[in-house]
Write a protein that holds these residues in place. Structure first.
Motif, short mmCIF file in Angstrom:
data_model
loop_
_atom_site.label_atom_id
_atom_site.label_comp_id
_atom_site.label_asym_id
_atom_site.label_seq_id
_atom_site.Cartn_x
_atom_site.Cartn_y
_atom_site.Cartn_z
N LEU A 18 0.85 -1.19 0.00
CA LEU A 18 0.00 0.00 0.00
C LEU A 18 0.89 1.24 0.00
CD1 LEU A 18 -2.67 -1.10 2.64
CD2 LEU A 18 -2.85 -1.21 0.16
N PHE A 19 0.42 2.29 -0.69
CA PHE A 19 1.24 3.48 -0.90
C PHE A 19 0.49 4.72 -0.41
CE2 PHE A 19 2.14 0.24 -4.00
CZ PHE A 19 3.53 0.12 -3.93
N PRO A 20 0.57 5.02 0.89
CA PRO A 20 -0.14 6.17 1.45
C PRO A 20 0.43 7.49 0.92
CG PRO A 20 1.34 5.21 3.08
CD PRO A 20 1.33 4.27 1.92
N ASP A 21 -0.45 8.49 0.83
CA ASP A 21 0.02 9.82 0.46
C ASP A 21 0.64 10.48 1.70
OD1 ASP A 21 -2.09 10.85 2.04
OD2 ASP A 21 -3.42 11.05 0.32
N VAL A 22 1.04 11.74 1.56
CA VAL A 22 1.78 12.41 2.64
C VAL A 22 0.94 12.46 3.92
CG1 VAL A 22 2.79 14.60 3.38
CG2 VAL A 22 3.18 13.77 1.05
N GLU A 23 -0.32 12.86 3.81
CA GLU A 23 -1.18 12.96 4.99
C GLU A 23 -1.44 11.58 5.58
OE1 GLU A 23 -3.17 14.34 8.12
OE2 GLU A 23 -2.04 15.54 6.66
N GLN A 24 -1.65 10.58 4.76
CA GLN A 24 -1.89 9.22 5.26
C GLN A 24 -0.64 8.67 5.96
OE1 GLN A 24 -3.05 7.67 1.45
NE2 GLN A 24 -5.23 7.68 1.94
N LYS A 25 0.54 8.99 5.44
CA LYS A 25 1.78 8.57 6.10
C LYS A 25 1.88 9.20 7.49
CE LYS A 25 4.46 8.14 1.84
NZ LYS A 25 5.52 8.75 1.01
N ARG A 26 1.54 10.48 7.57
CA ARG A 26 1.61 11.18 8.85
C ARG A 26 0.66 10.52 9.86
NH1 ARG A 26 0.32 15.93 7.07
NH2 ARG A 26 2.46 16.46 6.53
N LEU B 225 -0.48 7.38 9.78
CA LEU B 225 0.03 6.05 10.13
C LEU B 225 1.12 6.14 11.19
CD1 LEU B 225 0.23 4.19 6.68
CD2 LEU B 225 -1.29 3.66 8.60
N ILE B 226 2.04 7.07 11.01
CA ILE B 226 3.12 7.23 11.98
C ILE B 226 2.57 7.63 13.34
CG2 ILE B 226 5.10 8.69 12.58
CD1 ILE B 226 5.85 8.64 9.59
#
Length: 283
Positions: free
Chosen positions: A120-128, A130-131
């Motif tokens: 899965l390849f989250p965008d910038v906001e989704q990465k934030r 998830l972290i």
């Protein structure tokens, strides 16, 4: 093809708690070779990974990718000693999740045994996000069965599920010509695990020089061909034993030359005898 002695570590790792969470950002001294777990692994890499093994595929995985690895799937995510790797790792027992969610667990079929690895390849906001979820869950690892820990766990799982549902089609992944050739070899091996194939047999099948084939395989797999075949055969043996096959039936089906050789090889790779593994799996 006999197994070599290049890796003395057990290649099947048993995960004990219902779930576990870890964060690492370190230089690796002893990279882990191809292996599997008795749990689902959610691996969020913050480092580019040039040669990732997922089941029967070698590919490059960019930083910021969430890799979902089902139970008992043979994989290797990093391999270079002296390199720094940053990652979050969540491991989940899918049987525990089944017990918690009951019928609702079917929605999470992509993290179950026998499913395929998923990227899965989250965008910038989704990465934030998830972290943030990963860090919150890390704070509860001393008391992971508390209500707050459970809330953090299922909040993270919910976000991952939403990300999965929003993924309309798989991204095209970067696979080099030499990785493609190794993938073809791996697929062929998967279809012929019960045969005692030699490097010469494989070289003839793929019209390659045996020495070149061995070097090509090790360049991307970072283990020898014999080592990899042994691991895949034992992974297949585990699946058959979990289905209820007897140790003798599995030994004969997978083409091991003798019961004693199969018994020794299984115990060396998994750290447990095949008879004990079967008993524990079908309880």
């Amino acid at each position: 093809m006999s197994s070599d002695k290049e890796n003395n570590h057990a290649l099947m790792f048993h995960v004990g708690p219902p779930f576990d969470m870890a964060y690492h950002n370190n230089v690796t001294n002893y990279p882990v070779g191809p292996h599997s777990h008795n749990a689902t692994e959610l691996y969020f890499t913050l480092t580019d990974l040039p040669d990732v093994l997922l089941g029967d595929t070698i590919l490059a995985v960019p930083a910021g990718t969430l890799i979902i690895i089902p139970p008992f799937c043979v994989h290797q995510l990093y391999h270079e000693a002296g390199e720094q790797y940053e990652r979050y790792i969540l491991t989940i027992h899918d049987k525990w999740l089944d017990n918690v969610l009951c019928e609702g667990a079917s929605a999470f079929c992509y993290i179950k045994e026998d499913s395929m690895p998923l990227l899965l390849f989250p965008d910038v906001e989704q990465k934030r996000e998830l972290i943030r979820h990963f860090d919150e869950l890390l704070s509860f690892m001393d008391n992971r069965t508390s209500p707050d820990s459970m809330v953090a766990f299922f909040s993270l799982l919910s976000d991952i599920h939403s990300l999965k549902m929003k993924t309309k089609k798989p991204h095209s992944m970067k696979v080099s010509a030499s990785q493609k050739k190794v993938n073809d070899i791996i697929s062929y091996l998967s279809e012929h695990l019960s045969e005692n194939l030699t490097i010469s047999d494989l070289a003839a099948q793929f019209y390659l020089n045996p020495d070149y084939l061995a070097r090509l395989f090790k360049r991307h797999m970072h283990v020898s061909l014999g080592h990899y075949i042994t691991l895949q055969r034992i992974s297949a043996a585990q699946a058959l034993l979990r289905e209820g096959k007897t140790v003798r039936e599995v030994q004969e089906y997978l083409g091991f030359s003798s019961y004693a050789y199969f018994f020794r090889t299984f115990q060396k790779v998994t750290g447990i005898s095949p008879s004990n593994y079967r008993s524990m799996s079908i309880q």
